[in-house]
Design a protein around this motif. Structure first.
Motif, PDB file in Angstrom:
ATOM      1  N   ARG A  55      40.618  56.003  44.531  1.00 16.88           N
ATOM      2  CA  ARG A  55      40.411  56.573  45.875  1.00 16.88           C
ATOM      3  C   ARG A  55      40.373  55.489  46.944  1.00 16.88           C
ATOM      4  NH1 ARG A  55      35.680  60.728  44.004  1.00 16.88           N
ATOM      5  NH2 ARG A  55      37.053  62.363  43.197  1.00 16.88           N
ATOM      6  N   LEU A  56      39.901  54.298  46.573  1.00 15.55           N
ATOM      7  CA  LEU A  56      39.868  53.167  47.505  1.00 15.55           C
ATOM      8  C   LEU A  56      41.215  52.457  47.603  1.00 15.55           C
ATOM      9  CD1 LEU A  56      36.431  51.525  46.592  1.00 15.55           C
ATOM     10  CD2 LEU A  56      36.969  52.926  48.593  1.00 15.55           C
ATOM     11  N   GLY A  57      42.164  52.843  46.748  1.00 20.47           N
ATOM     12  CA  GLY A  57      43.483  52.220  46.755  1.00 20.47           C
ATOM     13  C   GLY A  57      43.554  50.903  46.006  1.00 20.47           C
ATOM     14  N   GLN A  58      42.568  50.624  45.135  1.00 18.78           N
ATOM     15  CA  GLN A  58      42.546  49.367  44.395  1.00 18.78           C
ATOM     16  C   GLN A  58      43.242  49.445  43.040  1.00 18.78           C
ATOM     17  OE1 GLN A  58      38.445  48.132  44.314  1.00 18.78           O
ATOM     18  NE2 GLN A  58      38.545  47.327  46.378  1.00 18.78           N
ATOM     19  N   LEU A  59      43.501  50.647  42.559  1.00 20.02           N
ATOM     20  CA  LEU A  59      44.253  50.817  41.323  1.00 20.02           C
ATOM     21  C   LEU A  59      44.922  52.177  41.335  1.00 20.02           C
ATOM     22  CD1 LEU A  59      42.761  52.934  39.169  1.00 20.02           C
ATOM     23  CD2 LEU A  59      41.351  50.997  38.695  1.00 20.02           C
ATOM     24  N   GLU A  60      45.825  52.362  40.384  1.00 17.69           N
ATOM     25  CA  GLU A  60      46.483  53.659  40.204  1.00 17.69           C
ATOM     26  C   GLU A  60      46.122  54.201  38.841  1.00 17.69           C
ATOM     27  OE1 GLU A  60      50.613  53.455  42.724  1.00 17.69           O
ATOM     28  OE2 GLU A  60      50.653  52.659  40.682  1.00 17.69           O
ATOM     29  N   ILE A  61      45.919  55.493  38.792  1.00 15.60           N
ATOM     30  CA  ILE A  61      45.740  56.193  37.534  1.00 15.60           C
ATOM     31  C   ILE A  61      47.091  56.823  37.247  1.00 15.60           C
ATOM     32  CG2 ILE A  61      44.528  58.044  36.335  1.00 15.60           C
ATOM     33  CD1 ILE A  61      42.186  57.578  38.318  1.00 15.60           C
ATOM     34  N   THR A  62      47.628  56.558  36.050  1.00 15.09           N
ATOM     35  CA  THR A  62      48.957  57.077  35.735  1.00 15.09           C
ATOM     36  C   THR A  62      48.926  57.964  34.500  1.00 15.09           C
ATOM     37  OG1 THR A  62      49.550  55.181  34.352  1.00 15.09           O
ATOM     38  CG2 THR A  62      50.078  55.025  36.698  1.00 15.09           C
ATOM     39  N   ARG A  63      49.853  58.885  34.487  1.00 11.43           N
ATOM     40  CA  ARG A  63      50.078  59.750  33.332  1.00 11.43           C
ATOM     41  C   ARG A  63      51.583  59.755  33.104  1.00 11.43           C
ATOM     42  NH1 ARG A  63      48.331  63.596  29.950  1.00 11.43           N
ATOM     43  NH2 ARG A  63      49.523  65.512  29.757  1.00 11.43           N
ATOM     44  N   LYS A  64      51.986  59.385  31.913  1.00  6.35           N
ATOM     45  CA  LYS A  64      53.406  59.265  31.574  1.00  6.35           C
ATOM     46  C   LYS A  64      54.125  58.333  32.542  1.00  6.35           C
ATOM     47  CE  LYS A  64      53.564  63.737  29.324  1.00  6.35           C
ATOM     48  NZ  LYS A  64      54.192  65.045  29.234  1.00  6.35           N
ATOM     49  N   GLY A  65      53.429  57.273  32.969  1.00  8.27           N
ATOM     50  CA  GLY A  65      54.018  56.257  33.821  1.00  8.27           C
ATOM     51  C   GLY A  65      54.068  56.588  35.301  1.00  8.27           C
ATOM     52  N   GLU A  66      53.646  57.771  35.679  1.00  8.45           N
ATOM     53  CA  GLU A  66      53.683  58.195  37.077  1.00  8.45           C
ATOM     54  C   GLU A  66      52.262  58.294  37.644  1.00  8.45           C
ATOM     55  OE1 GLU A  66      56.475  58.639  38.920  1.00  8.45           O
ATOM     56  OE2 GLU A  66      57.531  57.905  37.143  1.00  8.45           O
ATOM     57  N   PRO A  67      52.051  57.836  38.878  1.00  3.87           N
ATOM     58  CA  PRO A  67      50.719  57.945  39.480  1.00  3.87           C
ATOM     59  C   PRO A  67      50.286  59.405  39.609  1.00  3.87           C
ATOM     60  CG  PRO A  67      52.136  56.518  40.798  1.00  3.87           C
ATOM     61  CD  PRO A  67      53.004  57.168  39.767  1.00  3.87           C
ATOM     62  N   VAL A  68      49.000  59.637  39.393  1.00  4.02           N
ATOM     63  CA  VAL A  68      48.438  60.982  39.540  1.00  4.02           C
ATOM     64  C   VAL A  68      47.388  60.972  40.644  1.00  4.02           C
ATOM     65  CG1 VAL A  68      48.873  61.637  37.141  1.00  4.02           C
ATOM     66  CG2 VAL A  68      46.690  60.602  37.746  1.00  4.02           C
ATOM     67  N   ASP A  69      47.064  62.145  41.131  1.00  2.00           N
ATOM     68  CA  ASP A  69      46.027  62.304  42.140  1.00  2.00           C
ATOM     69  C   ASP A  69      44.673  62.047  41.471  1.00  2.00           C
ATOM     70  OD1 ASP A  69      44.166  63.167  44.017  1.00  2.00           O
ATOM     71  OD2 ASP A  69      45.057  65.155  44.283  1.00  2.00           O
ATOM     72  N   PRO A  70      43.905  61.061  41.959  1.00  4.41           N
ATOM     73  CA  PRO A  70      42.619  60.769  41.312  1.00  4.41           C
ATOM     74  C   PRO A  70      41.611  61.920  41.424  1.00  4.41           C
ATOM     75  CG  PRO A  70      42.848  59.489  43.320  1.00  4.41           C
ATOM     76  CD  PRO A  70      44.164  60.176  43.089  1.00  4.41           C
ATOM     77  N   ASN A  71      41.880  62.865  42.301  1.00  2.00           N
ATOM     78  CA  ASN A  71      40.977  64.006  42.464  1.00  2.00           C
ATOM     79  C   ASN A  71      41.355  65.174  41.573  1.00  2.00           C
ATOM     80  OD1 ASN A  71      39.476  62.762  44.601  1.00  2.00           O
ATOM     81  ND2 ASN A  71      41.261  63.110  45.885  1.00  2.00           N
ATOM     82  N   ASN A  72      42.526  65.091  40.902  1.00  2.00           N
ATOM     83  CA  ASN A  72      42.985  66.236  40.126  1.00  2.00           C
ATOM     84  C   ASN A  72      43.959  65.778  39.047  1.00  2.00           C
ATOM     85  OD1 ASN A  72      43.498  68.854  39.305  1.00  2.00           O
ATOM     86  ND2 ASN A  72      45.057  69.197  40.864  1.00  2.00           N
ATOM     87  N   PHE A  73      43.434  65.399  37.888  1.00  5.57           N
ATOM     88  CA  PHE A  73      44.305  65.017  36.782  1.00  5.57           C
ATOM     89  C   PHE A  73      43.631  65.392  35.472  1.00  5.57           C
ATOM     90  CE2 PHE A  73      41.609  61.347  37.404  1.00  5.57           C
ATOM     91  CZ  PHE A  73      41.303  60.935  36.121  1.00  5.57           C
ATOM     92  N   LYS A  74      44.457  65.537  34.451  1.00  5.64           N
ATOM     93  CA  LYS A  74      43.966  65.841  33.112  1.00  5.64           C
ATOM     94  C   LYS A  74      44.772  65.041  32.108  1.00  5.64           C
ATOM     95  CE  LYS A  74      42.706  70.629  34.010  1.00  5.64           C
ATOM     96  NZ  LYS A  74      42.949  72.018  33.653  1.00  5.64           N
ATOM     97  N   GLY A  75      44.235  64.925  30.938  1.00  3.69           N
ATOM     98  CA  GLY A  75      44.987  64.344  29.842  1.00  3.69           C
ATOM     99  C   GLY A  75      44.829  62.843  29.701  1.00  3.69           C
TER     100      GLY A  75
END
Length: 111
Positions: free
Chosen positions: A79-99
Motif C-alpha cells: 500500500r505504501l508502494g515499497q513492494l509488489e504482491i504478485t500472483r502468477k507473475g502479475e501484480p495484484v491489488d493489496p486490498n483484494n487478493f487470494k491464493g
C-alpha cells in the motif's frame, strides 16, 4: 466522538515519535530479502525470520505463527508502494487478493 479508523492509522508521526520509532523486524526482513530484485514467498520470509530468532528449545516449525504478520506487513508495504504482491507473475491489488503470492520490489515502468 468517533475517529475514522483509516484516518487514525495514517496520521503522520510527530518528530519525537520518529526519533524513538524502531523499525519492525519483519518489515526489515521482507525488504532485505527482496532488495536484490528476486521475489520471495511470505513463507520464505517467515522461515528466515524464525531462523534468526529461534533458540534450541523452540519448535522447528514455529515459523508458522509469523506467517500472518509477514502477510500483514507485506500488504502494508504494498500500500505504501515499497513492494509488489504478485500472483502468477502479475501484480495484484493489496486490498483484494487470494491464493499463492510472491513479494518483489516495485518494478520500474517500461518506456
Amino acid at each position: 466522538m468517533e475517529l475514522d479508523g483509516a484516518s487514525a492509522m495514517t496520521a503522520p508521526m510527530s518528530e519525537d515519535a520518529k526519533k524513538t520509532h524502531k523499525p519492525d523486524p519483519i518489515t526489515e526482513r521482507i525488504l532485505a530479502m527482496i532488495a536484490d530484485g528476486k521475489s520471495v514467498t511470505p513463507q520464505e520470509v517467515a522461515q528466515a525470520f524464525y531462523k534468526d530468532i529461534k533458540t534450541p528449545t523452540m519448535s522447528p516449525d514455529g515459523w508458522h505463527k509469523y506467517l500472518t504478520a509477514v502477510r500483514q506487513q507485506a500488504i502494508h508495504l504494498a500500500r505504501l508502494g515499497q513492494l509488489e504482491i504478485t500472483r502468477k507473475g502479475e501484480p495484484v491489488d493489496p486490498n483484494n487478493f487470494k491464493g499463492v503470492v510472491r513479494l518483489r520490489k516495485v518494478q520500474a515502468p517500461l518506456p
